[in-house]
Write a protein that holds these residues in place. Structure first.
Motif, PDB file in Angstrom:
ATOM      1  N   GLU A   1       0.808  -1.215   0.000  1.00 51.09           N
ATOM      2  CA  GLU A   1       0.000   0.000   0.000  1.00 51.09           C
ATOM      3  C   GLU A   1       0.847   1.275   0.000  1.00 51.09           C
ATOM      4  O   GLU A   1       0.554   2.220  -0.728  1.00 51.09           O
ATOM      5  CB  GLU A   1      -0.917  -0.001   1.230  1.00 51.09           C
ATOM      6  CG  GLU A   1      -1.866   1.171   1.284  1.00 51.09           C
ATOM      7  CD  GLU A   1      -2.776   1.096   2.497  1.00 51.09           C
ATOM      8  OE1 GLU A   1      -3.189   2.169   2.959  1.00 51.09           O
ATOM      9  OE2 GLU A   1      -3.064  -0.020   2.966  1.00 51.09           O
ATOM     10  N   HIS A   2       1.931   1.303   0.786  1.00 55.60           N
ATOM     11  CA  HIS A   2       2.687   2.542   0.977  1.00 55.60           C
ATOM     12  C   HIS A   2       4.011   2.606   0.211  1.00 55.60           C
ATOM     13  O   HIS A   2       4.544   3.695   0.012  1.00 55.60           O
ATOM     14  CB  HIS A   2       2.965   2.757   2.461  1.00 55.60           C
ATOM     15  CG  HIS A   2       1.722   3.007   3.245  1.00 55.60           C
ATOM     16  ND1 HIS A   2       1.028   1.990   3.873  1.00 55.60           N
ATOM     17  CD2 HIS A   2       1.030   4.141   3.495  1.00 55.60           C
ATOM     18  CE1 HIS A   2      -0.024   2.492   4.481  1.00 55.60           C
ATOM     19  NE2 HIS A   2      -0.058   3.789   4.269  1.00 55.60           N
ATOM     20  N   TYR A   3       4.555   1.462  -0.203  1.00 55.01           N
ATOM     21  CA  TYR A   3       5.879   1.474  -0.835  1.00 55.01           C
ATOM     22  C   TYR A   3       5.904   0.828  -2.214  1.00 55.01           C
ATOM     23  O   TYR A   3       6.965   0.577  -2.759  1.00 55.01           O
ATOM     24  CB  TYR A   3       6.904   0.811   0.101  1.00 55.01           C
ATOM     25  CG  TYR A   3       7.135   1.666   1.318  1.00 55.01           C
ATOM     26  CD1 TYR A   3       8.019   2.725   1.284  1.00 55.01           C
ATOM     27  CD2 TYR A   3       6.418   1.445   2.482  1.00 55.01           C
ATOM     28  CE1 TYR A   3       8.203   3.537   2.383  1.00 55.01           C
ATOM     29  CE2 TYR A   3       6.587   2.252   3.591  1.00 55.01           C
ATOM     30  CZ  TYR A   3       7.482   3.297   3.533  1.00 55.01           C
ATOM     31  OH  TYR A   3       7.662   4.116   4.615  1.00 55.01           O
ATOM     32  N   GLY A   4       4.760   0.566  -2.772  1.00 55.31           N
ATOM     33  CA  GLY A   4       4.681   0.092  -4.152  1.00 55.31           C
ATOM     34  C   GLY A   4       5.163  -1.320  -4.381  1.00 55.31           C
ATOM     35  O   GLY A   4       5.484  -1.694  -5.516  1.00 55.31           O
ATOM     36  N   LEU A   5       5.213  -2.128  -3.338  1.00 51.80           N
ATOM     37  CA  LEU A   5       5.612  -3.525  -3.505  1.00 51.80           C
ATOM     38  C   LEU A   5       4.535  -4.252  -4.298  1.00 51.80           C
ATOM     39  O   LEU A   5       3.345  -4.155  -3.989  1.00 51.80           O
ATOM     40  CB  LEU A   5       5.798  -4.199  -2.144  1.00 51.80           C
ATOM     41  CG  LEU A   5       6.132  -5.686  -2.183  1.00 51.80           C
ATOM     42  CD1 LEU A   5       7.515  -5.916  -2.769  1.00 51.80           C
ATOM     43  CD2 LEU A   5       6.025  -6.286  -0.792  1.00 51.80           C
TER      44      LEU A   5
END
Length: 112
Positions: free
Chosen positions: A79-83
């Motif tokens: 959600e926050h780091y584009g994994l």
């Protein structure tokens, strides 16, 4: 009864070997190719698993560098780091140890 000088009675027994030997050679080559491609597929899937695990690890380190704490789960990293993780092929588990300690990261291959 007259015997053929050229065949000398060997013609009937030689015919099956003319078929069996090439068939066995073809079968040996076929099995070798089949086993080779199966081995390549296994190595490719394992390499993909290791790459996915490394991507999760890098995202967790990036999270720690920016926020000062490690993530609690892989969904947070997505959600926050584009994994981006292929959930049809891999299962990712993060086992938090503490906010300032690297979580234990496991990526498993899914069957299918």
């Amino acid at each position: 009864m007259m015997r053929n000088v050229f065949t000398d009675g060997r013609e009937k027994s030689a015919v099956p070997w003319k078929i069996i030997v090439p068939a066995l050679c073809f079968l040996a080559v076929f099995v070798t190719v089949l086993l080779g491609t199966a081995g390549i597929g296994r190595r490719t899937r394992e390499q993909g698993r290791a790459t996915a695990e490394e991507a999760v690890r890098r995202a967790a380190v990036q999270c720690y560098a920016i926020e000062g704490r490690y993530p609690r789960d892989a969904a947070y990293l997505e959600e926050h780091y584009g994994l981006i993780l292929d959930t049809e092929q891999y299962s990712c588990h993060l086992k938090p140890v503490g906010d300032n300690l690297m979580p234990e990261i496991f990526v498993f291959l899914l069957d299918g």
